[in-house]
Structures are given as structure tokens and as C-alpha cells.
Design a protein around this motif. Structure first.
Motif, mmCIF file in Angstrom:
data_model
loop_
_atom_site.group_PDB
_atom_site.id
_atom_site.type_symbol
_atom_site.label_atom_id
_atom_site.label_comp_id
_atom_site.label_asym_id
_atom_site.label_seq_id
_atom_site.Cartn_x
_atom_site.Cartn_y
_atom_site.Cartn_z
ATOM 1 N N GLU A 160 -20.817 -18.434 -9.993
ATOM 2 C CA GLU A 160 -22.206 -18.014 -9.798
ATOM 3 C C GLU A 160 -22.435 -17.732 -8.321
ATOM 4 N N GLU A 161 -23.227 -16.703 -8.066
ATOM 5 C CA GLU A 161 -23.684 -16.432 -6.706
ATOM 6 C C GLU A 161 -25.033 -15.756 -6.831
ATOM 7 N N ARG A 162 -26.037 -16.381 -6.235
ATOM 8 C CA ARG A 162 -27.379 -15.811 -6.296
ATOM 9 C C ARG A 162 -28.105 -16.115 -4.989
ATOM 10 N N THR A 163 -28.985 -15.205 -4.619
ATOM 11 C CA THR A 163 -29.748 -15.356 -3.387
ATOM 12 C C THR A 163 -31.226 -15.418 -3.730
ATOM 13 N N GLU A 164 -31.896 -16.421 -3.180
ATOM 14 C CA GLU A 164 -33.332 -16.570 -3.386
ATOM 15 C C GLU A 164 -34.089 -15.621 -2.458
ATOM 16 N N ALA A 165 -35.373 -15.475 -2.687
ATOM 17 C CA ALA A 165 -36.208 -14.573 -1.891
ATOM 18 C C ALA A 165 -36.187 -14.926 -0.405
ATOM 19 N N ASP A 166 -36.044 -16.214 -0.093
ATOM 20 C CA ASP A 166 -36.030 -16.645 1.312
ATOM 21 C C ASP A 166 -34.642 -16.521 1.949
ATOM 22 N N GLY A 167 -33.683 -15.951 1.200
ATOM 23 C CA GLY A 167 -32.345 -15.732 1.738
ATOM 24 C C GLY A 167 -31.356 -16.856 1.494
ATOM 25 N N VAL A 168 -31.800 -17.957 0.905
ATOM 26 C CA VAL A 168 -30.885 -19.066 0.610
ATOM 27 C C VAL A 168 -29.904 -18.610 -0.468
ATOM 28 N N LEU A 169 -28.630 -18.767 -0.164
ATOM 29 C CA LEU A 169 -27.553 -18.347 -1.072
ATOM 30 C C LEU A 169 -27.001 -19.562 -1.807
ATOM 31 N N HIS A 170 -26.870 -19.429 -3.124
ATOM 32 C CA HIS A 170 -26.284 -20.492 -3.949
ATOM 33 C C HIS A 170 -24.991 -19.958 -4.536
ATOM 34 N N ARG A 171 -23.929 -20.774 -4.459
ATOM 35 C CA ARG A 171 -22.621 -20.367 -5.005
ATOM 36 C C ARG A 171 -22.004 -21.520 -5.775
ATOM 37 N N LYS A 172 -21.294 -21.153 -6.827
ATOM 38 C CA LYS A 172 -20.456 -22.102 -7.561
ATOM 39 C C LYS A 172 -19.096 -21.452 -7.729
ATOM 40 N N VAL A 173 -18.065 -22.187 -7.345
ATOM 41 C CA VAL A 173 -16.704 -21.680 -7.407
ATOM 42 C C VAL A 173 -15.821 -22.726 -8.075
ATOM 43 N N GLU A 174 -15.022 -22.280 -9.056
ATOM 44 C CA GLU A 174 -14.022 -23.158 -9.679
ATOM 45 C C GLU A 174 -12.684 -22.925 -9.001
ATOM 46 N N CYS A 175 -12.027 -24.013 -8.618
ATOM 47 C CA CYS A 175 -10.746 -23.928 -7.922
ATOM 48 C C CYS A 175 -9.771 -24.939 -8.506
ATOM 49 N N THR A 176 -8.500 -24.567 -8.480
ATOM 50 C CA THR A 176 -7.451 -25.509 -8.867
ATOM 51 C C THR A 176 -6.308 -25.382 -7.869
#
Length: 168
Positions: free
Chosen positions: A44-60
Motif C-alpha cells: 500500500e502507498e497513499r498520500t493524505e491531503a496534507d502530504g503525509v505518505l503512508h506505506r506498507k511493504v512486505e519483505c522476506t
């Protein structure tokens, strides 16, 4: 266990934090080619109106886990990286959620960059690892710290090559 990792990155702090750190190609290549992870997937990667970026990354990662830790966590050291970049303070906050043993291991990270002059900055990574396994916590924390330091050193070298390649 809290520790700080610092590396010189060959671009300015703003470019690193806004164009390099979240670059999709850089991250895919870094995790899979440079660090040798067996899996890397942006969930997941999404940016809020205020520019805050949220990311979720799966890694192994591909790691040789110490035998005592393997009994607790198994051979799957995969994790979910849940991050939030706050452009107001130019910091990226990450919580690592292990697929196995998540109730025993807590890792949080804060990443930022400080200017070192024209087209150079220092990437600073502040890490806090806590492992709650009776008799093994310190051993596992030490293992996590060494792997983290090694991976960030490799990632810094790779990132600098990528920056030169892309002219950033």
C-alpha cells in the motif's frame, strides 16, 4: 536496544527524502538485487491531503538465523514494514511487524537526512529493537542490530550508485 546508523548520501537532503527514499525502482532493486531478499512487495502507498505518505511493504530477507532464534521464529523472517512520512518534519517513521514472533519482537525506526553541503547529505537511521524472549533477548537483539547495520551500509552504497545512474 537503541542505536543510530549514519551514511553519506550523494544528493541533497530534500531530494533524498522526497525523490530517492520512496522511489519504486530503487526499492525493488535494492531489496531484491542488492540485499538479496527473497521477496519485496509494495502492499500500500497513499498520500493524505496534507502530504503525509503512508506505506506498507512486505519483505522476506534471506538470513542464516541463529539456532535458538529459529526455534522461536521459524525459518520465515518475513515482515511487514508499516511506515509514515511526515513532510512537515521531513521524517519517515517505520514499525516492523514480523510474520512470526511479532508479540516478542518490536522494532521501530526513524529516518531523516541532514545537509552536508552541495549535493550531499547524511542519512540518519535511529533504530529501537526490543526482543522479549527469556534468556535469548540480548542475543537476538544483537543479531538484528548487526543485520540492520550491514543492510543499511549496502543500501547506502547501492543508493549512491542509483543516484549517479539517474542523475539525482
Amino acid at each position: 536496544m537503541r542505536y543510530t546508523i549514519k551514511h553519506t548520501i550523494e544528493t541533497d537532503a530534500d531530494t533524498y527524502m522526497t525523490k530517492v527514499l520512496f522511489d519504486a525502482e530503487l526499492n525493488r532493486r535494492m531489496f531484491l538485487e542488492c540485499l538479496g531478499f527473497s521477496a519485496y512487495r509494495l502492499v500500500e502507498e497513499r498520500t493524505e491531503a496534507d502530504g503525509v505518505l503512508h506505506r506498507k511493504v512486505e519483505c522476506t530477507p534471506k538470513l542464516e538465523v541463529p539456532a535458538p532464534a529459529r526455534k522461536i521464529f521459524g525459518d520465515n523472517l518475513g515482515y511487514l514494514e508499516v511506515g509514515r512520512y511526515d513532510p512537515a518534519v521531513k521524517r519517515y517513521y517505520v514499525q516492523v511487524q514480523p510474520k512470526m514472533g511479532g508479540d516478542k519482537v518490536k522494532t521501530t525506526t526513524e529516518i531523516w537526512a541532514e545537509p552536508l553541503g552541495d549535493k550531499r547529505c547524511e542519512r540518519i537511521v535511529s533504530v529501537d529493537n526490543t526482543v522479549k524472549v527469556f534468556g535469548l533477548g540480548t542475543l537476538i537483539e544483537g543479531f538484528i542490530e548487526q543485520q540492520t547495520r550491514d543492510n543499511y551500509a549496502k543500501a547506502a552504497e547501492f543508493t549512491n550508485r542509483y543516484i549517479r545512474e539517474k542523475g539525482l
